[in-house]
Write a protein that holds these residues in place. Structure first.
Motif, PDB file in Angstrom:
ATOM      1  N   HIS A   1      -6.478  -2.221 -15.831  1.00 50.20           N
ATOM      2  CA  HIS A   1      -5.914  -2.600 -17.124  1.00 50.20           C
ATOM      3  C   HIS A   1      -5.098  -1.452 -17.699  1.00 50.20           C
ATOM      4  N   GLY A   2      -4.232  -1.775 -18.651  1.00 48.01           N
ATOM      5  CA  GLY A   2      -3.538  -0.750 -19.400  1.00 48.01           C
ATOM      6  C   GLY A   2      -4.531   0.204 -20.028  1.00 48.01           C
ATOM      7  N   CYS A   3      -4.169   1.478 -20.083  1.00 48.85           N
ATOM      8  CA  CYS A   3      -5.015   2.570 -20.585  1.00 48.85           C
ATOM      9  C   CYS A   3      -6.054   3.013 -19.567  1.00 48.85           C
ATOM     10  N   GLU A   4      -5.988   2.461 -18.337  1.00 43.41           N
ATOM     11  CA  GLU A   4      -6.960   2.825 -17.310  1.00 43.41           C
ATOM     12  C   GLU A   4      -6.283   3.547 -16.140  1.00 43.41           C
ATOM     13  N   ALA A   5      -7.077   4.394 -15.479  1.00 44.80           N
ATOM     14  CA  ALA A   5      -6.644   5.057 -14.250  1.00 44.80           C
ATOM     15  C   ALA A   5      -7.535   4.601 -13.105  1.00 44.80           C
ATOM     16  N   LEU A   6      -6.921   4.452 -11.938  1.00 46.84           N
ATOM     17  CA  LEU A   6      -7.645   4.114 -10.717  1.00 46.84           C
ATOM     18  C   LEU A   6      -7.356   5.210  -9.702  1.00 46.84           C
ATOM     19  N   LEU A   7      -8.403   5.875  -9.227  1.00 46.06           N
ATOM     20  CA  LEU A   7      -8.244   6.915  -8.228  1.00 46.06           C
ATOM     21  C   LEU A   7      -8.514   6.336  -6.848  1.00 46.06           C
ATOM     22  N   LEU A   8      -7.589   6.574  -5.921  1.00 41.49           N
ATOM     23  CA  LEU A   8      -7.758   6.173  -4.532  1.00 41.49           C
ATOM     24  C   LEU A   8      -8.301   7.374  -3.768  1.00 41.49           C
ATOM     25  N   THR A   9      -9.486   7.217  -3.204  1.00 43.01           N
ATOM     26  CA  THR A   9     -10.114   8.297  -2.469  1.00 43.01           C
ATOM     27  C   THR A   9     -10.431   7.829  -1.050  1.00 43.01           C
ATOM     28  N   GLY A  10     -10.903   8.756  -0.239  1.00 43.32           N
ATOM     29  CA  GLY A  10     -11.218   8.431   1.145  1.00 43.32           C
ATOM     30  C   GLY A  10     -10.602   9.439   2.082  1.00 43.32           C
ATOM     31  N   PRO A  11     -10.967   9.397   3.351  1.00 43.79           N
ATOM     32  CA  PRO A  11     -10.476  10.372   4.326  1.00 43.79           C
ATOM     33  C   PRO A  11      -8.998  10.205   4.616  1.00 43.79           C
ATOM     34  N   ASN A  12      -8.403  11.219   5.208  1.00 40.26           N
ATOM     35  CA  ASN A  12      -7.012  11.121   5.642  1.00 40.26           C
ATOM     36  C   ASN A  12      -6.853   9.948   6.599  1.00 40.26           C
ATOM     37  N   GLY A  13      -5.784   9.184   6.408  1.00 39.62           N
ATOM     38  CA  GLY A  13      -5.546   8.031   7.265  1.00 39.62           C
ATOM     39  C   GLY A  13      -6.230   6.765   6.807  1.00 39.62           C
ATOM     40  N   ALA A  14      -6.918   6.815   5.657  1.00 37.27           N
ATOM     41  CA  ALA A  14      -7.631   5.629   5.168  1.00 37.27           C
ATOM     42  C   ALA A  14      -6.707   4.602   4.532  1.00 37.27           C
ATOM     43  N   GLY A  15      -5.458   4.994   4.234  1.00 31.74           N
ATOM     44  CA  GLY A  15      -4.506   4.039   3.682  1.00 31.74           C
ATOM     45  C   GLY A  15      -4.128   4.268   2.232  1.00 31.74           C
ATOM     46  N   LYS A  16      -4.438   5.440   1.681  1.00 28.58           N
ATOM     47  CA  LYS A  16      -4.147   5.699   0.274  1.00 28.58           C
ATOM     48  C   LYS A  16      -2.644   5.670  -0.003  1.00 28.58           C
ATOM     49  N   THR A  17      -1.893   6.421   0.789  1.00 28.60           N
ATOM     50  CA  THR A  17      -0.440   6.445   0.613  1.00 28.60           C
ATOM     51  C   THR A  17       0.160   5.073   0.907  1.00 28.60           C
ATOM     52  N   THR A  18      -0.334   4.409   1.927  1.00 33.44           N
ATOM     53  CA  THR A  18       0.153   3.072   2.274  1.00 33.44           C
ATOM     54  C   THR A  18      -0.027   2.108   1.112  1.00 33.44           C
TER      55      THR A  18
END
Length: 209
Positions: free
Chosen positions: A28-45
């Motif tokens: 939602h607006g006013c919220e942040a979502l952090l993408l975590t996990g090992p390298n190659g897990a798909g965060k950048t994708t």
């Protein structure tokens, strides 16, 4: 209407290989979502797919409360691994370029320089900047035009403690205005208690409050 960005059972395939599978989230607006996990897990994708650079298979993303005449990608700022800095231009010229390119008001250039502590470097060619200064300059484009969704890929790489704190203030101000931040990171960004989506998790969506 407040912003709400959702994805349900998302699949992203690259080169015939599934990179992101059965990922769901709601931000939602006013919220942040952090993408975590090992390298190659798909965060950048995943970030690149939200920005519109990649096309998911099956269901895609939905945004309510935004500009219905624009795509989701057109309502995003994407700050990836590369700083998108032109070495031959000065610091101020780089920020001005992004303001012109993104259609932002010219007065935001000065504000962007101030927010990232770049005022004293305004006339310095970007080629002479340190890695941390280049990173701050690359992040300054987030402030040159309004985009409600910020997609950040390891935004604090090369930043010292003072710069990380300053950037946290910038991000917090964006959230306070009703924006959304989705960031891939291995470190604490100083954003309080954001949602977390751990990619490569064994559960269905990997979301933790």
């Amino acid at each position: 209407m407040p912003l709400v960005l959702t994805a349900e059972n998302l699949h992203i395939v690259r080169g015939g290989q599934p990179i992101v599978e059965q990922v769901s989230f709601t931000v939602h607006g006013c919220e942040a979502l952090l993408l975590t996990g090992p390298n190659g897990a798909g965060k950048t994708t995943l970030l690149r797919a939200i920005a519109g650079f990649l096309t998911p298979s099956g269901r895609s993303f939905q945004l309510s409360g935004g500009d219905s005449e624009l795509t989701i990608g057109q309502q995003c700022h994407y700050a990836g691994h590369l700083d998108a800095v032109k070495a031959r231009l000065t610091v101020a010229e780089n920020v001005t370029f992004w303001a012109d390119f993104l259609g932002g008001p010219t007065h935001d250039v000065t504000q962007a320089l101030s927010a990232l502590d770049l005022e004293d470097l305004a006339s310095v060619p970007a080629a002479y900047l340190s890695a941390g200064q280049r990173r701050r300059l690359g992040l300054a484009r987030l402030l040159t035009a309004h985009r409600p969704i910020w997609l950040l890929d390891e935004p604090t790489v090369s930043l010292d403690a003072a710069s990380r704190q300053r950037f946290a203030v910038v991000v917090a101000a964006h959230l306070k205005r009703g924006g959304i931040v989705i960031a891939a990171t291995h470190v604490d960004l100083g954003l309080g208690s954001p949602q977390e989506l751990r990619l490569g998790a064994t559960d269905t969506d990997g979301i933790a409050a």
